[in-house]
Design a protein around this motif. Structure first.
Motif, PDB file in Angstrom:
ATOM      1  N   HIS A  80      30.472 -91.739  26.086  1.00 19.65           N
ATOM      2  CA  HIS A  80      29.409 -91.667  27.088  1.00 19.65           C
ATOM      3  C   HIS A  80      28.118 -92.264  26.537  1.00 19.65           C
ATOM      4  CE1 HIS A  80      31.688 -89.282  29.963  1.00 19.65           C
ATOM      5  NE2 HIS A  80      32.185 -88.618  28.919  1.00 19.65           N
ATOM      6  N   LYS A  81      27.199 -92.566  27.457  1.00 17.05           N
ATOM      7  CA  LYS A  81      25.952 -93.217  27.071  1.00 17.05           C
ATOM      8  C   LYS A  81      24.768 -92.265  27.231  1.00 17.05           C
ATOM      9  CE  LYS A  81      27.431 -97.945  28.099  1.00 17.05           C
ATOM     10  NZ  LYS A  81      27.127 -99.180  28.849  1.00 17.05           N
ATOM     11  N   MET A  82      23.687 -92.592  26.521  1.00 18.48           N
ATOM     12  CA  MET A  82      22.467 -91.801  26.568  1.00 18.48           C
ATOM     13  C   MET A  82      21.301 -92.676  26.127  1.00 18.48           C
ATOM     14  SD  MET A  82      23.023 -89.477  23.136  1.00 18.48           S
ATOM     15  CE  MET A  82      21.445 -88.646  23.335  1.00 18.48           C
ATOM     16  N   ILE A  83      20.075 -92.187  26.272  1.00 19.04           N
ATOM     17  CA  ILE A  83      18.923 -92.915  25.735  1.00 19.04           C
ATOM     18  C   ILE A  83      18.792 -92.582  24.253  1.00 19.04           C
ATOM     19  CG2 ILE A  83      17.692 -93.031  27.926  1.00 19.04           C
ATOM     20  CD1 ILE A  83      16.055 -90.671  27.097  1.00 19.04           C
ATOM     21  N   ASN A  84      18.273 -93.544  23.499  1.00 19.96           N
ATOM     22  CA  ASN A  84      18.236 -93.365  22.044  1.00 19.96           C
ATOM     23  C   ASN A  84      17.036 -92.536  21.605  1.00 19.96           C
ATOM     24  OD1 ASN A  84      16.291 -95.247  22.628  1.00 19.96           O
ATOM     25  ND2 ASN A  84      16.626 -96.485  20.790  1.00 19.96           N
ATOM     26  N   LEU A  85      17.019 -92.211  20.318  1.00 17.75           N
ATOM     27  CA  LEU A  85      15.933 -91.439  19.691  1.00 17.75           C
ATOM     28  C   LEU A  85      15.715 -90.096  20.378  1.00 17.75           C
ATOM     29  CD1 LEU A  85      13.250 -94.157  18.882  1.00 17.75           C
ATOM     30  CD2 LEU A  85      14.752 -92.985  17.293  1.00 17.75           C
ATOM     31  N   VAL A  86      16.804 -89.367  20.651  1.00 16.71           N
ATOM     32  CA  VAL A  86      16.705 -88.060  21.286  1.00 16.71           C
ATOM     33  C   VAL A  86      16.913 -86.943  20.265  1.00 16.71           C
ATOM     34  CG1 VAL A  86      17.809 -86.504  22.935  1.00 16.71           C
ATOM     35  CG2 VAL A  86      17.354 -88.864  23.581  1.00 16.71           C
ATOM     36  N   LEU A  87      17.948 -87.040  19.426  1.00 16.44           N
ATOM     37  CA  LEU A  87      18.305 -85.930  18.546  1.00 16.44           C
ATOM     38  C   LEU A  87      17.450 -85.859  17.289  1.00 16.44           C
ATOM     39  CD1 LEU A  87      22.204 -86.063  18.797  1.00 16.44           C
ATOM     40  CD2 LEU A  87      20.614 -84.611  20.058  1.00 16.44           C
ATOM     41  N   GLN A  88      16.964 -87.020  16.799  1.00 16.46           N
ATOM     42  CA  GLN A  88      16.224 -87.015  15.538  1.00 16.46           C
ATOM     43  C   GLN A  88      14.993 -86.112  15.567  1.00 16.46           C
ATOM     44  OE1 GLN A  88      13.061 -88.652  14.889  1.00 16.46           O
ATOM     45  NE2 GLN A  88      13.082 -87.907  12.765  1.00 16.46           N
ATOM     46  N   PRO A  89      14.140 -86.147  16.641  1.00 12.92           N
ATOM     47  CA  PRO A  89      12.995 -85.225  16.663  1.00 12.92           C
ATOM     48  C   PRO A  89      13.408 -83.754  16.679  1.00 12.92           C
ATOM     49  CG  PRO A  89      12.643 -87.038  18.207  1.00 12.92           C
ATOM     50  CD  PRO A  89      14.061 -87.130  17.760  1.00 12.92           C
ATOM     51  N   LEU A  90      14.570 -83.423  17.322  1.00 14.38           N
ATOM     52  CA  LEU A  90      15.025 -82.037  17.332  1.00 14.38           C
ATOM     53  C   LEU A  90      15.420 -81.582  15.943  1.00 14.38           C
ATOM     54  CD1 LEU A  90      15.274 -82.882  20.403  1.00 14.38           C
ATOM     55  CD2 LEU A  90      17.103 -81.191  20.541  1.00 14.38           C
ATOM     56  N   VAL A  91      16.173 -82.457  15.226  1.00  9.99           N
ATOM     57  CA  VAL A  91      16.603 -82.107  13.869  1.00  9.99           C
ATOM     58  C   VAL A  91      15.392 -82.010  12.941  1.00  9.99           C
ATOM     59  CG1 VAL A  91      17.935 -82.901  11.889  1.00  9.99           C
ATOM     60  CG2 VAL A  91      18.886 -83.089  14.184  1.00  9.99           C
ATOM     61  N   GLU A  92      14.462 -82.952  13.086  1.00  5.34           N
ATOM     62  CA  GLU A  92      13.251 -82.926  12.264  1.00  5.34           C
ATOM     63  C   GLU A  92      12.469 -81.628  12.502  1.00  5.34           C
ATOM     64  OE1 GLU A  92       9.254 -85.639  11.431  1.00  5.34           O
ATOM     65  OE2 GLU A  92      10.576 -86.081  13.106  1.00  5.34           O
ATOM     66  N   ASN A  93      12.379 -81.201  13.758  1.00  6.42           N
ATOM     67  CA  ASN A  93      11.673 -79.954  14.078  1.00  6.42           C
ATOM     68  C   ASN A  93      12.394 -78.745  13.480  1.00  6.42           C
ATOM     69  OD1 ASN A  93       9.548 -78.599  15.998  1.00  6.42           O
ATOM     70  ND2 ASN A  93      11.466 -77.531  16.338  1.00  6.42           N
ATOM     71  N   ALA A  94      13.756 -78.755  13.533  1.00  2.74           N
ATOM     72  CA  ALA A  94      14.527 -77.646  12.969  1.00  2.74           C
ATOM     73  C   ALA A  94      14.294 -77.528  11.467  1.00  2.74           C
ATOM     74  CB  ALA A  94      16.009 -77.840  13.274  1.00  2.74           C
ATOM     75  N   ILE A  95      14.189 -78.682  10.788  1.00  2.00           N
ATOM     76  CA  ILE A  95      13.948 -78.653   9.349  1.00  2.00           C
ATOM     77  C   ILE A  95      12.522 -78.201   9.049  1.00  2.00           C
ATOM     78  CG2 ILE A  95      13.818 -80.077   7.277  1.00  2.00           C
ATOM     79  CD1 ILE A  95      16.027 -81.835   8.518  1.00  2.00           C
ATOM     80  N   GLN A  96      11.551 -78.775   9.787  1.00  2.02           N
ATOM     81  CA  GLN A  96      10.131 -78.508   9.514  1.00  2.02           C
ATOM     82  C   GLN A  96       9.747 -77.074   9.828  1.00  2.02           C
ATOM     83  OE1 GLN A  96       7.516 -81.178  11.556  1.00  2.02           O
ATOM     84  NE2 GLN A  96       5.661 -80.084  10.956  1.00  2.02           N
ATOM     85  N   HIS A  97      10.144 -76.566  11.025  1.00  2.00           N
ATOM     86  CA  HIS A  97       9.706 -75.237  11.468  1.00  2.00           C
ATOM     87  C   HIS A  97      10.731 -74.136  11.185  1.00  2.00           C
ATOM     88  CE1 HIS A  97       6.185 -76.833  13.473  1.00  2.00           C
ATOM     89  NE2 HIS A  97       6.932 -77.755  14.055  1.00  2.00           N
ATOM     90  N   GLY A  98      11.919 -74.525  10.769  1.00  2.00           N
ATOM     91  CA  GLY A  98      12.948 -73.515  10.526  1.00  2.00           C
ATOM     92  C   GLY A  98      13.393 -73.443   9.083  1.00  2.00           C
ATOM     93  N   ILE A  99      14.119 -74.475   8.606  1.00  2.00           N
ATOM     94  CA  ILE A  99      14.723 -74.447   7.270  1.00  2.00           C
ATOM     95  C   ILE A  99      13.660 -74.394   6.173  1.00  2.00           C
ATOM     96  CG2 ILE A  99      16.226 -75.693   5.693  1.00  2.00           C
ATOM     97  CD1 ILE A  99      17.627 -74.445   8.120  1.00  2.00           C
TER      98      ILE A  99
END
Length: 573
Positions: free
Chosen positions: A465-484
């Motif tokens: 399936h298709k999607m717009i790019n640069l969607v997951l990276q900000p979520l992962v970055e936020n999980a690392i910055q504010h969580g891990i």
């Protein structure tokens, strides 16, 4: 024939339609009922006159109650003002400070009240404090015994009072003694009687009216005008005040007297009118009138129904169209062949709806173009060819020096930017987006010395399936910055899940970090950050797919955060 009449009626303007309708409705009952039932309806009119008198008294009482509340509230603004209390109770040793306090706090409050209450002719504080008098605003309490109205004040009675002396009306309130150092300071408002009682003639036309305070002192009376208007013998206000409510005889005159108390001020309103003015001496039954009126009403109902149905049918249609538009049916087709005002209104509504759709489309397209330009500007900040050549050279140097970690991170970085930039395009496959985020996580793991774990749960059906790019990276970055990064105990873990749910593709990024607060969750999706954050991703998703899609965040402090991205199953380029 009937069709021609209907067509002619539909072609008329609204004004002649209303004229003909009212003519049909009014002339028939006026001619039939007005002539035949004049004498028989006198008793009904008599009852209605008495009821109207009661309603007028209630209306006037409500008006004076409102005025009393207004003045009492205005007085309380001054009486309970701590700064004014301080000024009038402070023994000033330096008149410079007094002048400063008066001009900074006292006069602005008084002037504001005077501006907002034009009916207050004079506003004065009489204080026992030994301070200079200031015009009519501040005066010494030693002046009070010289005023005639002062004698009517009860000693020790702190309740607000209304006093009329000569042609002046005063509202008098006492400052709380505990708040002014035990002084017996009072506030006096001189009220414009014309303003306060000016509506009596409007509210009680043709009636005698007397208003007294709680002690029976007359505040207002129009007895002189009433005696002349009713052609009565001389009438004393006290005769009315001492009379009971109802029909009373005063001298050789029979009057209907009504009495009403105003709760807020304790005033009493007395209104009176000669019985002969409201008694219509009905002496006939209304049987004949009822028969004729019933016949006329039946005929009128038929005529009104026929005319109103024709007139209101298209109005109901227009209302129905408006309700459908309110529910979101903006592609509604509006059409009519009528030429009157209602038809013109329908046509204008159709033009408005068409223009509204055009504006919505223009606005929507403008937002998409704007966001696309912002993304392209972000992507253009890096020269892809120069970046790839540089990374290839760094990789070659790392392999030559047998620095395999450096080679690995350079290769991952090259893969990340190759899928992120996507040759300037926005639409990529889910497989490419997931490869992009794997490359990003590999880089971060190396940089953080593999201090946390990454778990992938990917449904293979999502890859195509298709999607717009640069969607997951900000979520992962936020999980690392504010969580891990903020986790204090235990080993961190990020779980990336991708699966198909119904007709959508759902990506989930979970972390077992410290969690984030509700306020921060709101800011993540609404506040603009310095980089390409969650707000940009959320807006891009909703602009591309609609308000039903985008990012949702839930978090528990101390346990972690779950972020979900929902996109439609089918995505067009």
């Amino acid at each position: 024939m009937i069709g021609r009449i209907v067509h002619k009626w539909n072609g008329l303007r609204l004004k002649p339609k209303l004229f003909l309708s009212y003519l049909s409705v009014i002339i028939i009952p006026i001619l039939v009922l007005g002539i035949y039932s004049y004498w028989q309806s006198k008793q009904l009119l008599n009852t209605q006159a008495e009821q109207a008198l009661n309603r007028n008294v209630d209306t006037m009482a409500g008006y004076f109650n409102y005025k009393a509340e207004l003045y009492n509230h205005t007085a309380n603004i001054i009486l309970n003002n701590s700064k004014i209390q301080q000024i009038i109770s402070t023994p000033y040793m330096d008149y410079v400070n007094l002048y400063y306090d008066l001009n900074r706090y006292f006069y602005p409050n008084f002037n504001q009240i005077r501006i907002g209450n034009k009916e207050i002719n004079q506003l004065t504080v009489y204080t026992e404090n030994d301070m200079p008098e200031s015009g009519y605003a501040i005066m010494s309490a030693r002046r009070l015994p010289s005023f005639a109205w002062y004698k009517e004040l009860g000693q020790g009675d702190v309740r607000p009072k209304w006093i009329r002396h000569s042609s002046e009306l005063y509202f008098i309130s006492t400052f709380p003694r505990l708040l002014v150092n035990g002084q017996n300071d009072i506030l006096v408002m001189q009220i414009d009687m014309k303003d306060l009682f000016g509506r009596v003639a409007e509210l009680m036309p043709g009636n005698g009216v007397i208003v007294t305070n709680a002690k029976g002192g007359v505040l207002y009376s129009n007895s002189a005008e009433s005696v002349k208007a009713f052609r009565l013998n001389d009438l004393n206000d006290m005769d009315i005040i001492h009379a009971e409510s109802g029909t009373v005889e005063i001298g050789d005159q029979k009057l209907l007297v009504l009495k009403k108390q105003i709760p807020e001020s304790g005033w009493l309103i007395y209104t009176y009118v000669p019985v002969k003015n409201v008694s219509l001496n009905a002496d006939k039954i209304l049987t004949a009138t009822s028969i004729v009126a019933g016949s006329c009403i039946l005929l009128l109902l038929i005529l009104i129904t026929a005319m109103s149905n024709n007139l209101m049918k298209r109005i109901h249609t227009l209302v129905s169209w408006m309700k459908r538009v309110e529910t979101g049916e903006l592609d509604l087709q509006v059409h009519t062949g009528a030429k009157d005002e209602i038809g013109e209104l329908m046509i204008r509504f159709g033009h408005m709806l068409k223009r509204l759709n055009e504006v919505i489309q223009e606005s929507y397209a403008s937002k998409i173009i704007q966001k696309d330009a912002e993304l392209r500007a972000l992507q253009a900040q890096i020269n892809p060819h120069f970046l790839y050549n540089t990374l290839s050279f760094v990789n070659w140097k790392a392999l030559r020096s047998e620095e395999h970690d450096i080679s690995h991170i350079v290769v991952s970085l090259s893969k990340f930017y190759r899928t992120a930039l996507n040759k300037g395009g926005q639409i990529i496959t889910v497989r490419e987006e997931l490869e992009n985020i794997r490359s990003y996580l590999e880089i971060v793991l190396i940089m953080k010395n593999y201090s946390f774990d990454v778990v992938y749960e990917i449904d293979e059906q999502v890859y195509s399936h298709k999607m717009i790019n640069l969607v997951l990276q900000p979520l992962v970055e936020n999980a690392i910055q504010h969580g891990i990064d903020k986790k204090e105990q235990g080993r961190g873990q990020i779980k990336l899940i991708a699966r198909i749910e119904a007709d959508t593709v759902v990506f989930t990024v979970e972390d077992n970090g410290s969690g984030i607060s509700e306020d921060m969750i709101g800011n993540l999706l609404t506040a603009q950050t310095s980089g390409y954050g969650l707000k940009n991703v959320h807006e891009r998703l909703q602009l591309k797919f609609g308000d039903d899609y985008g990012i949702t965040i839930s978090s528990t402090i101390g346990e972690g955060t779950i972020m979900k991205v929902t996109i439609p199953l089918s995505v067009e380029a």
